[in-house]
Design a protein around this motif. Structure first.
Motif, PDB file in Angstrom:
ATOM      1  N   CYS A   8       1.048  -1.308  -0.185  1.00 22.79           N
ATOM      2  CA  CYS A   8      -0.206   0.107  -0.021  1.00 22.79           C
ATOM      3  C   CYS A   8       0.654   1.419  -0.098  1.00 22.79           C
ATOM      4  CB  CYS A   8      -0.786   0.497   1.467  1.00 22.79           C
ATOM      5  SG  CYS A   8      -0.436  -0.360   2.668  1.00 22.79           S
ATOM      6  N   SER A   9       1.610   1.284   0.746  1.00 24.74           N
ATOM      7  CA  SER A   9       2.858   2.344   0.792  1.00 24.74           C
ATOM      8  C   SER A   9       3.187   2.622  -0.860  1.00 24.74           C
ATOM      9  CB  SER A   9       3.842   2.245   1.393  1.00 24.74           C
ATOM     10  OG  SER A   9       4.857   0.939   1.065  1.00 24.74           O
ATOM     11  N   VAL A  10       3.464   1.867  -1.585  1.00 23.82           N
ATOM     12  CA  VAL A  10       3.745   2.152  -2.807  1.00 23.82           C
ATOM     13  C   VAL A  10       2.744   3.219  -3.566  1.00 23.82           C
ATOM     14  CG1 VAL A  10       4.105   1.243  -5.553  1.00 23.82           C
ATOM     15  CG2 VAL A  10       4.963  -0.043  -3.594  1.00 23.82           C
ATOM     16  N   GLU A  11       2.011   3.187  -3.311  1.00 23.98           N
ATOM     17  CA  GLU A  11       1.027   4.145  -4.388  1.00 23.98           C
ATOM     18  C   GLU A  11       0.613   5.322  -4.568  1.00 23.98           C
ATOM     19  OE1 GLU A  11      -2.871   2.471  -2.329  1.00 23.98           O
ATOM     20  OE2 GLU A  11      -3.211   1.072  -3.988  1.00 23.98           O
ATOM     21  N   ASN A  12       1.447   5.988  -2.979  1.00 20.33           N
ATOM     22  CA  ASN A  12       2.033   7.304  -2.873  1.00 20.33           C
ATOM     23  C   ASN A  12       3.248   7.404  -4.270  1.00 20.33           C
ATOM     24  OD1 ASN A  12       0.144   7.523  -0.853  1.00 20.33           O
ATOM     25  ND2 ASN A  12       2.148   6.649   0.597  1.00 20.33           N
ATOM     26  N   ARG A  13       3.694   6.534  -4.301  1.00 22.10           N
ATOM     27  CA  ARG A  13       4.613   7.236  -6.112  1.00 22.10           C
ATOM     28  C   ARG A  13       4.370   6.562  -6.854  1.00 22.10           C
ATOM     29  NH1 ARG A  13      11.163   7.220  -5.232  1.00 22.10           N
ATOM     30  NH2 ARG A  13      11.718   7.809  -7.031  1.00 22.10           N
ATOM     31  N   TRP A  14       4.205   5.786  -6.910  1.00 21.03           N
ATOM     32  CA  TRP A  14       3.564   5.110  -8.071  1.00 21.03           C
ATOM     33  C   TRP A  14       2.015   4.111  -7.951  1.00 21.03           C
ATOM     34  CZ3 TRP A  14       8.363   3.205  -6.079  1.00 21.03           C
ATOM     35  CH2 TRP A  14       9.497   4.372  -6.656  1.00 21.03           C
ATOM     36  N   PRO A  15       1.180   4.304  -9.305  1.00 19.85           N
ATOM     37  CA  PRO A  15      -0.201   3.231  -9.242  1.00 19.85           C
ATOM     38  C   PRO A  15       0.122   2.115  -9.413  1.00 19.85           C
ATOM     39  CG  PRO A  15       0.152   4.456 -11.433  1.00 19.85           C
ATOM     40  CD  PRO A  15       1.724   4.874 -10.403  1.00 19.85           C
ATOM     41  N   LEU A  16      -0.665   1.010  -8.463  1.00 18.03           N
ATOM     42  CA  LEU A  16      -0.988  -0.324  -8.624  1.00 18.03           C
ATOM     43  C   LEU A  16      -1.376  -0.224 -10.130  1.00 18.03           C
ATOM     44  CD1 LEU A  16      -0.702  -1.283  -4.975  1.00 18.03           C
ATOM     45  CD2 LEU A  16       1.502  -1.742  -6.342  1.00 18.03           C
ATOM     46  N   LEU A  17      -0.965  -1.206 -11.110  1.00 16.50           N
ATOM     47  CA  LEU A  17      -2.321  -1.151 -11.794  1.00 16.50           C
ATOM     48  C   LEU A  17      -2.675  -2.542 -12.213  1.00 16.50           C
ATOM     49  CD1 LEU A  17       0.772   0.286 -14.634  1.00 16.50           C
ATOM     50  CD2 LEU A  17      -1.295   1.416 -13.543  1.00 16.50           C
ATOM     51  N   GLY A  18      -2.186  -3.324 -11.081  1.00 16.32           N
ATOM     52  CA  GLY A  18      -3.107  -4.365 -11.397  1.00 16.32           C
ATOM     53  C   GLY A  18      -1.562  -5.657 -10.778  1.00 16.32           C
ATOM     54  N   GLU A  19      -2.664  -6.991 -10.822  1.00 15.08           N
ATOM     55  CA  GLU A  19      -1.529  -8.212 -10.794  1.00 15.08           C
ATOM     56  C   GLU A  19      -1.558  -8.427 -12.192  1.00 15.08           C
ATOM     57  OE1 GLU A  19      -3.079 -11.503  -8.297  1.00 15.08           O
ATOM     58  OE2 GLU A  19      -3.944  -8.986  -7.255  1.00 15.08           O
ATOM     59  N   LEU A  20      -0.712  -9.704 -12.369  1.00 14.97           N
ATOM     60  CA  LEU A  20      -0.119 -10.287 -13.658  1.00 14.97           C
ATOM     61  C   LEU A  20      -1.325 -10.558 -14.708  1.00 14.97           C
ATOM     62  CD1 LEU A  20       2.913 -12.654 -12.732  1.00 14.97           C
ATOM     63  CD2 LEU A  20       2.589  -9.964 -14.066  1.00 14.97           C
ATOM     64  N   PRO A  21      -2.554 -11.609 -13.695  1.00 14.52           N
ATOM     65  CA  PRO A  21      -3.297 -11.646 -15.024  1.00 14.52           C
ATOM     66  C   PRO A  21      -4.363 -10.407 -15.734  1.00 14.52           C
ATOM     67  CG  PRO A  21      -4.023 -13.236 -13.263  1.00 14.52           C
ATOM     68  CD  PRO A  21      -3.129 -11.547 -12.867  1.00 14.52           C
ATOM     69  N   GLU A  22      -4.134  -9.404 -15.615  1.00 12.26           N
ATOM     70  CA  GLU A  22      -5.186  -8.755 -15.498  1.00 12.26           C
ATOM     71  C   GLU A  22      -3.650  -7.495 -16.569  1.00 12.26           C
ATOM     72  OE1 GLU A  22      -5.444  -6.109 -12.238  1.00 12.26           O
ATOM     73  OE2 GLU A  22      -6.989  -7.668 -11.835  1.00 12.26           O
ATOM     74  N   PHE A  23      -2.309  -8.034 -16.951  1.00 11.39           N
ATOM     75  CA  PHE A  23      -0.975  -7.805 -17.658  1.00 11.39           C
ATOM     76  C   PHE A  23      -2.275  -6.947 -18.698  1.00 11.39           C
ATOM     77  CE2 PHE A  23       2.325  -7.400 -20.501  1.00 11.39           C
ATOM     78  CZ  PHE A  23       3.248  -6.580 -19.514  1.00 11.39           C
ATOM     79  N   CYS A  24      -2.433  -7.457 -19.467  1.00 14.16           N
ATOM     80  CA  CYS A  24      -3.378  -7.353 -21.125  1.00 14.16           C
ATOM     81  C   CYS A  24      -3.701  -5.871 -20.888  1.00 14.16           C
ATOM     82  CB  CYS A  24      -3.699  -8.280 -21.730  1.00 14.16           C
ATOM     83  SG  CYS A  24      -2.565  -9.330 -22.242  1.00 14.16           S
ATOM     84  N   GLN A  25      -4.720  -5.439 -19.924  1.00  8.78           N
ATOM     85  CA  GLN A  25      -5.505  -4.509 -20.097  1.00  8.78           C
ATOM     86  C   GLN A  25      -4.542  -3.551 -19.437  1.00  8.78           C
ATOM     87  OE1 GLN A  25      -6.616  -8.166 -18.763  1.00  8.78           O
ATOM     88  NE2 GLN A  25      -7.836  -8.266 -17.860  1.00  8.78           N
ATOM     89  N   CYS A  26      -3.971  -3.778 -18.256  1.00  7.31           N
ATOM     90  CA  CYS A  26      -2.778  -2.490 -18.578  1.00  7.31           C
ATOM     91  C   CYS A  26      -2.259  -2.035 -19.758  1.00  7.31           C
ATOM     92  CB  CYS A  26      -0.953  -2.974 -16.982  1.00  7.31           C
ATOM     93  SG  CYS A  26      -2.226  -3.288 -15.439  1.00  7.31           S
ATOM     94  N   LEU A  27      -1.641  -2.991 -20.316  1.00  4.02           N
ATOM     95  CA  LEU A  27      -0.585  -2.290 -21.507  1.00  4.02           C
ATOM     96  C   LEU A  27      -1.554  -1.766 -22.459  1.00  4.02           C
ATOM     97  CD1 LEU A  27       1.132  -5.688 -23.380  1.00  4.02           C
ATOM     98  CD2 LEU A  27       1.950  -3.425 -21.238  1.00  4.02           C
ATOM     99  N   ASP A  28      -3.258  -2.184 -22.187  1.00  4.94           N
ATOM    100  CA  ASP A  28      -4.095  -1.057 -23.057  1.00  4.94           C
ATOM    101  C   ASP A  28      -4.330   0.008 -22.337  1.00  4.94           C
ATOM    102  OD1 ASP A  28      -4.134  -2.779 -25.209  1.00  4.94           O
ATOM    103  OD2 ASP A  28      -5.926  -4.210 -23.866  1.00  4.94           O
ATOM    104  N   ILE A  29      -4.154   0.126 -21.679  1.00  2.00           N
ATOM    105  CA  ILE A  29      -4.899   1.208 -20.515  1.00  2.00           C
ATOM    106  C   ILE A  29      -3.620   2.311 -20.696  1.00  2.00           C
ATOM    107  CG2 ILE A  29      -5.303   2.784 -18.430  1.00  2.00           C
ATOM    108  CD1 ILE A  29      -6.899  -0.664 -17.960  1.00  2.00           C
TER     109      ILE A  29
END
Length: 464
Positions: A186-207
């Motif tokens: 949770c501390s990471v979110e202050n600096r970089w957004p958590l885009l998701g987990e590996l099953p969602e990787f393709c959607q993250c690339l599209d976004i």
């Protein structure tokens, strides 16, 4: 497309202007010595060698990676320029002797490097800013397990000098019941957004539509393959931090059995015939270096004696090839019995145990010169992984069993980890560089490491 053309024209202009300034410096050196009336007998030797001087300068610029240096800090660019100018001066003197151009004024050969450094520094400082503007900021995604992903993201944004922006992290989920990647990071979110987990990787690339993707080494092979396939399908450049498996595949030779393609994976060991040549080179270079450095060694010994009580040389047990122990020699830079109370401790950057003279010797790397005696004895090589103390080797092997492969080659005074890493580089990354050196050894590689070591010596935070 227009931006790509601008980059190409800029790179061509960079090369041409570099070469013009290198030769302009020689002309200015002639003008300073002779004025406008330059004797033909003195100018002719330069005119006959300028093509070779130009080619050597171009080779040095490429060797020190000055075409594509916008990601570096200015200190690294400047250190590379110093090396280019220094070795260009050596080439000029060698060509003058080779072509018997004794009318080539020595004062011109000595003055030209200083003029070259001044001209190139001013030009390259402006070009450095301009190129960073042309390249723009690259948006990247980092994929991996939380701790390594965060560390890599920090490294990318700090080391790239603002040319890389981490758009977010895609983290690998764990199999333990009740585990949540978001809760653990949770501390990471202050600096970089958590885009998701590996099953969602393709959607993250599209976004996000990143320019590049970086994959951490601790990701499973199955997940690495999935990420790479997704990136290739969408024509996104992908970079992989190697683990031991990928390092073993480095320089694998393509072969076949009948109609089946196979990779012949080499051993983490230097061939015996190469070891013989490496040993001969070590003997010649160490003898020559000891002769040249003898006056400096005498002055260092006197300074150590006057500064603090104790011996001039310091010896310490280290491990080399096949875990063979030996005593490594250095000029003493610490007080006597520095570890009597603390026990084995790694030296820190501002270590209070270091003497006044010792700080100077360490800053100039003069304290390392006596290791040439270890090279002559056969305990060490000029180039190889740095030798470590038995206590720390045992600790590192417990943490990383692969550390034992590091001792498949003879220890060295300098190595790939020293020129590619920094003072604060983690032992794990230093190990990777040492293993990559073993896999890719060649005499040319050793020469390249030696030349790059000169640059590292000019940069305090790059020596380790």
């Amino acid at each position: 497309m227009e931006m790509q053309k601008d980059k190409i024209f800029f790179r061509i202009g960079l090369v041409l202007f570099d070469l013009v300034l290198v030769n302009l410096a020689y002309i200015l050196a002639f003008l300073i010595k002779f004025g406008w009336d330059i004797p033909e007998r003195n100018l002719t030797p330069y005119l006959s060698t300028w093509p070779w001087l130009t080619v050597s300068a171009l080779a040095l610029f490429y060797f020190y990676r000055l075409y594509g240096s916008y990601r570096w800090r200015w200190a690294e660019v400047f250190a590379s320029l110093i090396c280019v100018v220094f070795f260009q001066a050596m080439v000029g003197m060698a060509l003058s002797f080779l072509f018997r151009n004794f009318a080539f004024p020595r004062t011109v050969l000595l003055a030209a490097p200083f003029i070259q450094l001044a001209l190139l520094s001013l030009w390259r400082r402006a070009a450095w800013h301009l190129e960073r503007g042309l390249q723009g900021i690259r948006r990247v995604i980092v994929v991996g397990q939380p701790l390594e992903a965060v560390a890599l993201a920090e490294k990318l944004e700090s080391a790239a000098g603002g040319t890389i922006k981490v758009s977010g992290l895609v983290l690998e989920s764990q199999s333990e019941p009740g585990y949540s990647v978001y809760e653990s990071s949770c501390s990471v979110e202050n600096r970089w957004p958590l885009l998701g987990e590996l099953p969602e990787f393709c959607q993250c690339l599209d976004i996000v539509k990143p320019d590049q993707v970086f994959i951490c080494s601790n990701l499973s092979q199955e997940h690495k393959a999935g990420v790479i396939n997704s990136c290739v399908a969408k024509d996104i450049k992908v970079f992989l931090v190697p683990d031991l498996y990928e390092i073993m595949l480095t320089q694998a030779r393509l072969d076949q059995v009948d109609d089946v393609p196979i990779f012949a994976v080499g051993r983490l060991k230097i061939p015996e015939e190469s070891m013989i040549l490496k040993r001969l080179i070590d003997i010649v270079l160490s003898l020559a270096a000891l002769v040249v450095a003898a006056p400096l060694c005498i002055l260092a010994g006197i300074a150590i004696k006057l500064d603090s009580p104790g011996p001039v040389l310091y010896r310490q047990k280290r491990l080399t090839m096949q875990e063979k122990s030996f005593y490594l020699y250095k000029f003493r830079t610490m007080v006597v019995n520095a570890e009597q109370e603390s026990g084995p401790v790694l030296a820190s950057e501002n270590d209070p145990r270091v003497t006044r003279v010792g700080r100077l010797l360490r800053a100039a790397r003069i304290d390392e010169i006596p290791q040439l005696l270890n090279v002559l004895k056969g305990d060490m090589s000029i180039v190889g992984p740095r030798p470590e103390r038995p206590f720390f080797v045992n600790e590192l092997v417990k943490q990383k069993p692969e550390y034992v492969y590091r001792m498949n080659v003879k220890s060295g005074i300098t190595g790939l980890a020293q020129i590619a890493g920094r003072y604060s580089t983690s032992p794990e990354n230093k190990l990777k560089y040492d293993l990559l050196y073993t896999k890719s050894y060649s005499p040319a590689k050793d020469l390249a490491i030696l030349l790059q070591t000169v640059k590292v010596m000019l940069m305090k935070d790059r020596a380790s």
